[in-house]
Scaffold this motif. Structure first.
Motif, PDB file in Angstrom:
ATOM      1  N   GLY A 100       0.787  -1.231   0.000  1.00  0.00           N
ATOM      2  CA  GLY A 100       0.000   0.000   0.000  1.00  0.00           C
ATOM      3  C   GLY A 100       0.813   1.271   0.000  1.00  0.00           C
ATOM      4  O   GLY A 100       0.244   2.367   0.023  1.00  0.00           O
ATOM      5  N   PHE A 109      -0.114   4.708  -1.877  1.00  0.00           N
ATOM      6  CA  PHE A 109      -1.559   4.765  -2.050  1.00  0.00           C
ATOM      7  C   PHE A 109      -2.161   5.738  -1.041  1.00  0.00           C
ATOM      8  O   PHE A 109      -1.750   5.767   0.118  1.00  0.00           O
ATOM      9  CB  PHE A 109      -2.184   3.379  -1.838  1.00  0.00           C
ATOM     10  N   ASN A 147      -5.920   5.690  -7.356  1.00  0.00           N
ATOM     11  CA  ASN A 147      -4.603   5.313  -6.840  1.00  0.00           C
ATOM     12  C   ASN A 147      -3.739   4.630  -7.895  1.00  0.00           C
ATOM     13  O   ASN A 147      -2.510   4.712  -7.823  1.00  0.00           O
ATOM     14  CB  ASN A 147      -4.754   4.415  -5.608  1.00  0.00           C
ATOM     15  N   ASN A 193      -0.143   6.098  -8.173  1.00  0.00           N
ATOM     16  CA  ASN A 193       1.025   5.252  -7.956  1.00  0.00           C
ATOM     17  C   ASN A 193       1.840   5.096  -9.236  1.00  0.00           C
ATOM     18  O   ASN A 193       3.076   5.086  -9.200  1.00  0.00           O
ATOM     19  CB  ASN A 193       0.574   3.874  -7.448  1.00  0.00           C
ATOM     20  N   VAL A 210      -9.627   3.008  -1.128  1.00  0.00           N
ATOM     21  CA  VAL A 210      -8.726   1.927  -0.744  1.00  0.00           C
ATOM     22  C   VAL A 210      -8.588   1.767   0.770  1.00  0.00           C
ATOM     23  O   VAL A 210      -8.045   0.759   1.231  1.00  0.00           O
ATOM     24  CB  VAL A 210      -7.326   2.109  -1.384  1.00  0.00           C
ATOM     25  N   PHE A 270      -4.633  -4.548  -1.308  1.00  0.00           N
ATOM     26  CA  PHE A 270      -3.557  -3.566  -1.485  1.00  0.00           C
ATOM     27  C   PHE A 270      -2.420  -4.192  -2.284  1.00  0.00           C
ATOM     28  O   PHE A 270      -1.916  -3.607  -3.261  1.00  0.00           O
ATOM     29  CB  PHE A 270      -3.003  -3.140  -0.118  1.00  0.00           C
ATOM     30  N   ALA A 321      -1.014  -2.962  -5.869  1.00  0.00           N
ATOM     31  CA  ALA A 321       0.337  -2.391  -5.879  1.00  0.00           C
ATOM     32  C   ALA A 321       1.268  -3.209  -6.768  1.00  0.00           C
ATOM     33  O   ALA A 321       2.041  -2.657  -7.560  1.00  0.00           O
ATOM     34  CB  ALA A 321       0.887  -2.325  -4.456  1.00  0.00           C
TER      35      ALA A 321
END
Length: 248
Positions: free
Chosen positions: A104, A107, A116, A120, A152, A160, A164
């Motif tokens: 995460g 985020f 996100n 990211n 999130v 997560f 990610a």
């Protein structure tokens, strides 16, 4: 400890790297309050997390960095990622680096999964155009499509990790850093992630992996670096590195 020599270009270089952290000696609210009343400064002690660490990883190599909890392996990964800098020595990287350092990380909890992904991806160096082109692939790999427009902060750690990891592997990158993130999630998704990492290794992506899973590092890495109490104690073939780890 075996010195690593090769004619290939290095993708990651650490030269005589040391890192300290402050460790406060005051351990209770009562002691802190008494120090404040007496106008006494809170004493701080320094803890050396890394001690004169030197190694290099060549372009296209997949290397496992191993050690017991508190050995300094995650600190090493954070230095390579640029999250923090060394107090002594220097850390050099070649090309675009993407890191799965913490589940995460990067985020924002109040943004949706969709938002996100763009945030990211931008942090990892992707343009908005690139992210739009790969968005569907990112979501499909993550397997959280029905939750992509949910904030999130309501995601589990596994969700997560899925998102990610999916963003990171869809970035045009040269070096991938992975820190235990694949320990999160169910077995089928972990297998899917490992298959993707093997594919990336075959494509020549440089990988530096921190993992406690002997099976994972043997599958992905031919070389292992063992760190104990902040110092490199072994650098060599992965099977030998695993034996050293078991003995320490």
């Amino acid at each position: 400890m075996r010195a690593h020599t090769t004619t290939q270009q290095p993708a990651i270089v650490l030269e005589h790297v040391s890192k300290w952290f402050n460790k406060r000696s005051t351990r209770s609210f009562k002691e802190t309050f008494i120090n404040w009343v007496k106008h006494q400064p809170v004493r701080a002690q320094q803890f050396q997390a890394l001690k004169d660490v030197t190694f290099s990883i060549d372009e296209g190599e997949s290397v496992a960095v191993m050690g017991l909890n508190g050995s300094g392996k995650s600190t090493t990964l954070k230095l390579v990622s640029g999250v923090m800098g060394p107090d002594e020595g220097r850390v050099l990287t070649r090309g675009r680096v993407a890191g799965l350092i913490e589940v995460g990380a990067g985020f924002h909890p109040d943004l949706t999964g969709r938002e996100n992904v763009f945030l990211n991806a931008a942090i990892l160096g992707m343009s908005e155009k690139e992210t739009k082109e790969r968005f569907d692939e990112i979501v499909a790999f993550s397997e959280i499509g029905e939750f992509i427009d949910q904030e999130v902060k309501h995601y589990s750690s596994g969700m997560f990790m899925r998102l990610a990891f999916s963003v990171a592997i869809h970035v045009e990158l040269d070096v991938l850093l992975v820190d235990e993130v694949l320990a999160v999630g169910d077995a089928p998704f972990r297998a899917k992630c490992n298959a993707k990492l093997k594919e990336m290794a075959e494509q020549g992506i440089t990988m530096m992996i921190v993992s406690h899973s002997a099976g994972q590092v043997k599958e992905l890495c031919s070389r292992g670096i063992v760190i104990r109490k902040g110092a490199v104690i072994f650098d060599g073939p992965i099977d030998d590195a695993l034996q050293v780890l078991e003995q320490n």
